[in-house]
Every structure is written in structure tokens, then in C-alpha cells.
Design an enzyme around this catalytic site. Structure first.
Site, PDB file in Angstrom:
ATOM      1  N   PHE A  55       0.860  -1.182   0.000  1.00 49.34           N
ATOM      2  CA  PHE A  55       0.000   0.000   0.000  1.00 49.34           C
ATOM      3  C   PHE A  55       0.903   1.240   0.000  1.00 49.34           C
ATOM      4  CE2 PHE A  55      -2.968   3.054   1.998  1.00 49.34           C
ATOM      5  CZ  PHE A  55      -4.055   2.870   1.160  1.00 49.34           C
ATOM      6  N   LYS A  60     -11.945  -1.750   8.212  1.00 52.95           N
ATOM      7  CA  LYS A  60     -12.275  -2.588   7.052  1.00 52.95           C
ATOM      8  C   LYS A  60     -13.055  -3.808   7.530  1.00 52.95           C
ATOM      9  CE  LYS A  60      -8.489  -0.628   4.417  1.00 52.95           C
ATOM     10  NZ  LYS A  60      -7.053  -0.602   4.178  1.00 52.95           N
TER      11      LYS A  60
HETATM   12  C1  LIG Z   1      -6.368   0.745   4.091  1.00 57.63           C
HETATM   13  C2  LIG Z   1      -4.906   0.478   4.177  1.00 57.63           C
HETATM   14  C3  LIG Z   1      -4.075   1.318   4.941  1.00 57.63           C
HETATM   15  C4  LIG Z   1      -4.636   2.551   5.587  1.00 57.63           C
HETATM   16  O1  LIG Z   1      -3.690   3.265   6.319  1.00 57.63           O
HETATM   17  P1  LIG Z   1      -4.170   4.412   7.324  1.00 57.63           P
HETATM   18  O2  LIG Z   1      -2.899   5.074   7.706  1.00 57.63           O
HETATM   19  O3  LIG Z   1      -4.817   3.731   8.482  1.00 57.63           O
HETATM   20  O4  LIG Z   1      -5.099   5.307   6.589  1.00 57.63           O
HETATM   21  C5  LIG Z   1      -2.750   0.949   5.065  1.00 57.63           C
HETATM   22  N1  LIG Z   1      -2.258  -0.173   4.465  1.00 57.63           N
HETATM   23  C6  LIG Z   1      -3.032  -0.961   3.703  1.00 57.63           C
HETATM   24  C7  LIG Z   1      -2.464  -2.194   3.069  1.00 57.63           C
HETATM   25  C8  LIG Z   1      -4.376  -0.638   3.528  1.00 57.63           C
HETATM   26  O5  LIG Z   1      -5.136  -1.410   2.751  1.00 57.63           O
END
Ligand SMILES: *Cc1c(COP(=O)(O)O)cnc(C)c1O
Length: 411
Positions: free
Chosen positions: A125, A222
Site C-alpha cells: 500500500f 475494514k
Molecule cells: C487501508 C490500508 C491502509 C490505511 O492506512 P491508514 O494510515 O490507516 O489510513 C494501510 N495499508 C493498507 C495495506 C491498507 O489497505
């Protein structure tokens, strides 16, 4: 593949069917976005109302002791621990994934001072990568943030890697890394591992202990259904809890916060991964969500997830054959998470057309339409109907309208 009647019959015989009753399910909607924002637990409203009216409204500051506000991040961490195969007192609820990633990444790097590589992959991500890059810029480029293809991760774990930082389940393709195998090799090479469980926690049985993971982070809004912006979690293996020292610290992680010492002294446990005050109203909603998970059999959950995903893939590939869709990620269910994405040339407009007909998924650039299957509440009937609507939209090209082509800020 199957009929609508058969889906209804299999739902009726599903031992997990009753869990759906715990959630508010909007009418005339097939919600396949529990991988982005889970349904609201019916119990959340009363729990938040209690926090508002009684705890905040009446008991005010005394609630920190009287209603255990101060201990919520750790108590709730222990509720969540079972879902991710973590021992008690190894998980805290706090902040966001990005912030917790900064904390555990700096903790891990400080434990490998002679190594200069932070290894990640292109399936990660972006926020996790940004955190590593931002930290490295601040440190004048002391590290190399190395981003390789997911298939190249194992071969890239060399003896100069400090930390292997990966997301277990790819948020786009659903491809799942072998957490135990990668952790094992990382340890053999002297590196530490950080696992992002955003698309794993609440979607499948995660076993951090069996994988011997060093650090993990994940989110609760989620699959865990904690509510929009609900706090994330951080895990540190017990063997590291007194050595791991995050660069982001604060009074909640002090050994004796109410001494108000001028000098920081880290708490000798998971508290040191906390920095400051958490949003209690948000924790209250998450607490209600975590209670929904108390009696969920995680092995059965994983089976249900696989069953929903493979049913959707079969139905879509049958009904949308020749309409330009291509499955993303591996076909083997063991190597997948709980969402299914298809490459689709006009994916953004197709998803807007689906949403207009009550089938809620999302679009991920450049061309993926993504459908999340939350095993706690989605049904085979929803899977069947969603596939039929998708096929109809593609066959009739009803996505091809100006209102569906206009991009919104959040996709
Ligand atoms: C949704 C998601 C996040 C979100 O990060 P935040 O800092 O909590 O907004 C991070 N890593 C992954 C893999 C995600 O899918």
C-alpha cells in the site's frame, strides 16, 4: 455454475449465516466494500450513546478511571489479538496504520543498526512506502527503500536487509504473501519483518505467532467493522517488547505517565507503542465491533471467504465471458485474500454504473474493479445477484453515460 435457488439454499444451511444479524444491512444494497469500510454493528449505536450520554455527559473526567478509558487501547488490543494469532499483551489499538508503521519501522531499524536496506514490494500500500521514504528523507537518505516485484521478494532478502516490510494481501489484486516462509527466510538472513494486515485481519485466520512475525500493523475499519476512521492496531512480538524503541513516543508510552517526568522513560511493554490520547468515542464504536468477533470461528470464516470469492470468480467468468474482464491475482484460493478484482478497460464507469444499481464495490487505478467479500455477513445470494448485474451492465454497455464517466475525489 450454480443457480439463484441453490445460493439461497446454501445460505440457509450456512453455519455462519447468523452473524449477518449483528450488522445494519442497508436495504436494496449489495455491499461488497467491507474491505474498505465494514458494515456498522447494530450494537455500536448503543455503545457510543453510552459513551456520549453517561461517560462523557455525566461522568466526564472521572471516566478515565471509572469507565476504563485509559486502558481501552490495551484491553481492546487483547480482544483483537485472537483474530491475528497474537499472544495477550502484544497488541495495542492506536492511531492509524501509517502512524503505527512509523513506530514499528523505526523500532525495527534501531534493532539492526548496521543494515541499510528497507525491503518492500510494488504490491504494498503506497502509504507504507511513503512512511519509509519520508523517514529516509529526514535521515538524509541513510537507508535504501528498495521496492521489488512481489515475486522477487524472497530472492531480494540478502544479508544487508534490515527490515522486510510487506502487506500480506495486496489491496488491489488480492495476491497473498506466504507470511511464514518470508519471515523464516528474513530471520535466517538476520532481518526483521513488519506485516501490514489491513486486508487480512477479520478476513481470514491470521497466525502471527505461527509465522513468528516480529511486528505487524493493521486497520479496524475494514473487515473488523470498527467504523469510519476507527483506530488501527500495532503488534510487537513479546521477545522484542522491551528492546523495540519507536522514534515516535509520547506520554502514553511512558513507564509512569502521571509522574509527568521531564525525561522520557519507555514503559517496559506494549504501552511504548502508544503516543498520546486516543479518540474515545471512536474506541467505543470499535469496542462494540470487537465484541461481535468474540465467538467467530476463524477457520470457518476463512472457508466462507474462499467459498464466496471462488463463487464470484466462476459466475463472473461464466456470465461475462468475452466482455473484456480479466481476473487479477492468482487463481489458487490459498494464495488469495477475501476480495476479487478484475481488470476492466472502462473500470471506473463500470463501477459507477454498478453503484447506481446498488452493487457497491470500488475502483482502483489504473483499471481494477474490486469487490470485497466480508465472510461475516456477505451471502451467496448477494454474490449471485452482483455477478448478474455486472454482466448486464457490460452486455448492455449501460456504463457508457456521462454521469458514470465523471471522476469523484474518492474512488
Ligand atoms: C487501508 C490500508 C491502509 C490505511 O492506512 P491508514 O494510515 O490507516 O489510513 C494501510 N495499508 C493498507 C495495506 C491498507 O489497505
Amino acid at each position: 455454475v450454480t443457480s439463484r435457488e441453490e445460493c439461497i439454499a446454501r445460505d440457509a444451511a450456512d453455519p455462519m449465516a447468523a452473524f449477518r444479524e449483528r450488522f445494519v444491512v442497508p436495504e436494496n444494497m449489495i455491499y461488497l466494500d467491507g474491505n474498505s469500510l465494514g458494515l456498522m454493528p447494530k450494537s455500536a449505536a448503543a455503545r457510543v450513546q453510552k459513551a456520549l450520554a453517561e461517560e462523557w455527559g455525566q461522568d466526564l473526567i472521572t471516566s478515565w478511571n471509572k469507565h476504563g478509558w485509559f486502558d481501552m487501547p490495551r484491553k481492546m488490543g487483547n480482544k483483537l489479538a485472537r483474530l491475528i494469532g497474537a499472544p495477550s499483551d502484544s497488541v495495542v489499538i492506536a492511531d492509524t496504520i501509517s502512524i503505527n508503521m512509523f513506530k514499528v519501522l523505526t523500532s525495527a531499524l534501531a534493532m539492526r543498526p548496521d543494515r541499510k536496506i528497507i525491503l518492500s514490494d510494488s504490491g504494498n500500500f503506497p502509504s507504507d512506502l511513503y512512511v519509509a521514504q519520508g523517514l529516509n528523507t529526514f535521515l538524509d537518505g541513510r537507508y535504501e527503500v528498495k521496492i521489488v516485484a512481489p515475486e522477487a521478494v524472497l530472492a531480494s532478502i540478502t544479508a544487508d536487509v534490515a527490515v522486510v516490510m510487506l502487506t500480506e494481501v495486496d489491496y488491489r489484486t488480492s495476491r497473498r504473501h506466504d507470511m511464514a516462509a518470508i519471515t523464516n527466510l528474513a530471520h535466517a538472513k538476520g532481518a526483521l519483518t513488519i506485516w501490514d494486515l489491513a486486508h487480512s485481519a477479520g478476513a481470514m485466520a491470521v497466525d502471527l505467532s505461527a509465522a513468528d512475525a516480529d511486528f505487524a500493523v493493521g486497520c479496524t475499519y475494514k473487515y473488523i467493522n470498527g467504523g469510519p476512521g476507527s483506530q488501527a492496531f500495532a503488534f510487537v512480538h513479546p521477545r522484542h517488547q522491551t528492546t523495540a524503541m519507536p522514534a515516535l513516543v509520547g506520554w502514553w508510552g511512558h513507564a509512569r505517565p502521571f509522574d509527568f517526568d521531564l525525561t522520557y522513560e519507555a514503559a517496559p511493554d506494549m504501552r511504548r507503542q502508544q503516543s498520546g490520547t486516543q479518540a474515545i468515542l471512536s474506541l467505543a464504536a470499535l469496542d462494540a465491533a470487537l465484541d461481535c468477533w468474540a465467538d467467530v470461528d476463524m477457520v470457518a470464516l476463512r472457508e466462507k471467504s474462499k467459498s464466496l470469492c471462488s463463487l464470484f470468480i466462476s459466475l463472473v467468468e461464466e456470465q461475462c465471458a468475452g466482455l473484456g474482464l480479466l481476473l487479477a491475482g492468482p487463481r489458487d484460493m490459498a494464495q488469495r485474500g477475501s476480495h476479487v478484482s478484475f481488470h476492466c478497460a472502462q473500470g471506473y464507469a463500470v463501477m459507477q454504473a454498478l453503484i447506481a444499481r446498488g452493487v457497491i464495490g470500488d475502483f482502483r487505478a489504473p483499471d481494477l474493479i474490486r469487490f470485497g467479500f466480508a465472510p461475516l455477513y456477505n451471502t451467496r445470494l448477494e454474490v449471485f445477484d452482483a455477478a448478474a448485474v455486472l454482466a448486464d451492465i457490460l452486455k448492455t454497455a449501460s456504463w457508457n453515460q456521462p454521469r458514470f464517466l465523471q471522476k469523484k475525489a474518492v474512488t
